[in-house]
Design a protein around this motif. Structure first.
Motif, PDB file in Angstrom:
ATOM      1  N   ALA A  29       0.859  -1.198   0.000  1.00  0.00           N
ATOM      2  CA  ALA A  29       0.000   0.000   0.000  1.00  0.00           C
ATOM      3  C   ALA A  29       0.887   1.237   0.000  1.00  0.00           C
ATOM      4  CB  ALA A  29      -0.910  -0.027   1.227  1.00  0.00           C
ATOM      5  N   LEU A  30       0.837   1.965  -1.113  1.00  0.00           N
ATOM      6  CA  LEU A  30       1.733   3.116  -1.267  1.00  0.00           C
ATOM      7  C   LEU A  30       0.968   4.429  -1.156  1.00  0.00           C
ATOM      8  CD1 LEU A  30       3.741   1.721  -4.300  1.00  0.00           C
ATOM      9  CD2 LEU A  30       4.642   2.054  -1.990  1.00  0.00           C
ATOM     10  N   SER A  31       1.376   5.248  -0.199  1.00  0.00           N
ATOM     11  CA  SER A  31       0.708   6.546  -0.014  1.00  0.00           C
ATOM     12  C   SER A  31       1.473   7.652  -0.725  1.00  0.00           C
ATOM     13  CB  SER A  31       0.634   6.874   1.480  1.00  0.00           C
ATOM     14  OG  SER A  31       1.952   7.022   1.998  1.00  0.00           O
ATOM     15  N   ILE A  61      -4.248   4.239  -3.639  1.00  0.00           N
ATOM     16  CA  ILE A  61      -5.617   4.740  -3.718  1.00  0.00           C
ATOM     17  C   ILE A  61      -5.528   6.242  -3.941  1.00  0.00           C
ATOM     18  CG2 ILE A  61      -7.816   5.030  -2.494  1.00  0.00           C
ATOM     19  CD1 ILE A  61      -7.011   2.502  -0.843  1.00  0.00           C
ATOM     20  N   LYS A 117     -10.187   3.901   2.968  1.00  0.00           N
ATOM     21  CA  LYS A 117      -8.911   3.293   2.567  1.00  0.00           C
ATOM     22  C   LYS A 117      -8.738   1.902   3.185  1.00  0.00           C
ATOM     23  CE  LYS A 117      -6.043   6.723   3.457  1.00  0.00           C
ATOM     24  NZ  LYS A 117      -4.960   7.702   3.503  1.00  0.00           N
ATOM     25  N   THR A 135       1.606  -2.485   4.793  1.00  0.00           N
ATOM     26  CA  THR A 135       1.561  -1.021   4.924  1.00  0.00           C
ATOM     27  C   THR A 135       2.863  -0.527   5.550  1.00  0.00           C
ATOM     28  OG1 THR A 135       0.506  -1.280   7.066  1.00  0.00           O
ATOM     29  CG2 THR A 135      -0.953  -0.867   5.193  1.00  0.00           C
ATOM     30  N   GLY A 136       3.091   0.776   5.397  1.00  0.00           N
ATOM     31  CA  GLY A 136       4.341   1.364   5.881  1.00  0.00           C
ATOM     32  C   GLY A 136       4.309   1.775   7.346  1.00  0.00           C
TER      33      GLY A 136
HETATM   34  P1  AMP Z   1      -1.352   6.763   7.223  1.00  0.00           P
HETATM   35  O1  AMP Z   1      -2.528   6.201   7.928  1.00  0.00           O
HETATM   36  O2  AMP Z   1      -1.690   7.859   6.246  1.00  0.00           O
HETATM   37  O3  AMP Z   1      -0.216   7.085   8.142  1.00  0.00           O
HETATM   38  O4  AMP Z   1      -0.811   5.576   6.301  1.00  0.00           O
HETATM   39  C1  AMP Z   1      -0.400   4.365   6.832  1.00  0.00           C
HETATM   40  C2  AMP Z   1      -0.063   3.424   5.700  1.00  0.00           C
HETATM   41  O5  AMP Z   1      -1.235   3.186   4.923  1.00  0.00           O
HETATM   42  C3  AMP Z   1       0.966   3.962   4.716  1.00  0.00           C
HETATM   43  O6  AMP Z   1       2.279   3.696   5.140  1.00  0.00           O
HETATM   44  C4  AMP Z   1       0.618   3.217   3.459  1.00  0.00           C
HETATM   45  O7  AMP Z   1       1.166   1.916   3.470  1.00  0.00           O
HETATM   46  C5  AMP Z   1      -0.903   3.090   3.541  1.00  0.00           C
HETATM   47  N1  AMP Z   1      -1.595   4.179   2.800  1.00  0.00           N
HETATM   48  C6  AMP Z   1      -1.934   5.403   3.254  1.00  0.00           C
HETATM   49  N2  AMP Z   1      -2.532   6.131   2.300  1.00  0.00           N
HETATM   50  C7  AMP Z   1      -2.604   5.341   1.198  1.00  0.00           C
HETATM   51  C8  AMP Z   1      -3.127   5.508  -0.139  1.00  0.00           C
HETATM   52  N3  AMP Z   1      -3.702   6.639  -0.522  1.00  0.00           N
HETATM   53  N4  AMP Z   1      -3.015   4.475  -0.994  1.00  0.00           N
HETATM   54  C9  AMP Z   1      -2.443   3.305  -0.606  1.00  0.00           C
HETATM   55  N5  AMP Z   1      -1.936   3.102   0.622  1.00  0.00           N
HETATM   56  C10 AMP Z   1      -2.005   4.090   1.518  1.00  0.00           C
END
Ligand code: AMP
Ligand code: ZN
Length: 290
Positions: A29-31, A61, A117, A135-136
């Motif tokens: 999952a790449l943000s 996404i 998401k 996820t990251g």
């Molecule tokens: P966050 O909740 O924004 O800190 O994101 C946590 C993890 O969710 C990120 O490290 C990505 O692996 C995944 N992620 C966040 N936003 C997206 C996106 N728009 N599309 C795909 N994966 C996402």
């Protein structure tokens, strides 16, 4: 931390918790941010060094906000540099307008975005044959989530605070978090050294709304950083402790299938359908051209 040390740390997590198995089809999952792209490159290096027969796909996404096109371009570039195929799911094309939903449901956009998401990150990769989604999430994220959930007496989540979350439910993809023990700084240093482009976390149209939340959350990141600088190794000890604790809170939820979309849920209609039902143009196609 140099590249070898960093990768060694990630590889140890993958091996210790058996995050990757032969023939896996892993969707990353790449943000666009530093953590998920660090994960993409680390996982690719793991596959190469161990000569593994696994398939890695990037999954993004596009939330359809101002700035989303720029983010999508950066994600494309990241996958091109990694030599990994990318699948992008565009919310607007599927008739999902986060801002509109948030307005109608009187909910913060960030909470709508998070829920949508999470739902799609399970459904779409699974429908496309993934065996795992990764996820990251990094160690700092895990510590901050943990403390916030403890303070909110929300213990049900603690069972999921592990590098690998798997269930017996065939509709729930196994989630893996190879960066569980990596810090934000370590991920950033790794991607900076590789000269990979990435998006700053604040690069979100809803940042204004998010910034108040960010400020509060950031305080916790600072507290853990301070504790670590005064007690080296504390973060890792806490993370190990949280993994052990999560065993006590682990429970196999008895889920049923949503009456509308047939995705797993604990009520008759899932949170995604409740949220988007009246706003969506139509039932979105399972996946666009790929
Ligand atoms: P966050 O909740 O924004 O800190 O994101 C946590 C993890 O969710 C990120 O490290 C990505 O692996 C995944 N992620 C966040 N936003 C997206 C996106 N728009 N599309 C795909 N994966 C996402
Ligand atoms: Zn549903």
């Amino acid at each position: 931390m140099d590249e070898g040390e960093y990768l060694g740390k990630i590889f140890r997590t993958i091996e210790k918790y058996k995050l990757v198995e032969k023939n896996d089809k892993i969707f990353v999952a790449l943000s666009g941010g530093k953590d998920s792209v660090a994960l993409l490159f680390a996982l690719k290096k793991f596959k190469e060094e161990k000569n593994l027969d696994i398939d890695i796909t990037g999954f993004h996404i596009n939330i359809g906000a101002i700035g989303s096109e720029k983010i999508a371009e950066i994600v494309e570039k990241q996958c091109e540099l990694a030599g990994i195929k990318l699948i992008t799911f565009e919310l607007k094309k599927e008739g999902i307008d986060l801002y509109e939903i948030a307005k109608r449901r009187k909910r913060p956009v960030c909470s709508v975005c998070g829920l949508v998401k999470r739902y799609l990150m399970n459904k779409i990769p699974r429908e496309l044959g993934a065996t795992k989604i990764t996820t990251g999430h990094n160690g700092d994220d895990m510590l901050v989530f943990f403390i916030k959930n403890v303070l909110g007496t929300n213990f049900s989540w603690i069972g999921k605070f592990r590098p690998k979350v798997e269930t017996n439910n065939p509709k729930l993809l196994t989630k893996i978090r190879p960066l569980f023990f990596a810090t934000r700084e370590e991920n950033e240093e790794f991607v900076k050294n590789l000269r990979i482009p990435y998006v700053q976390e604040s690069f979100c149209i809803y940042f204004k709304e998010k910034s108040r939340l960010y400020e509060k959350t950031n305080k916790w990141y600072d507290i853990f950083d301070k504790l670590e600088s005064e007690n080296p190794g504390l973060k890792e000890r806490l993370l190990n402790s949280i993994i052990k604790m999560s065993e006590y809170f682990k429970s196999e939820e008895q889920l049923r299938l949503c009456k509308i979309c047939e995705e797993p849920t604990n009520s008759e209609i899932c949170a995604f359908c409740k949220l988007t039902g009246k706003v969506r143009n139509s039932d979105f196609k399972h996946f666009p051209e790929s």
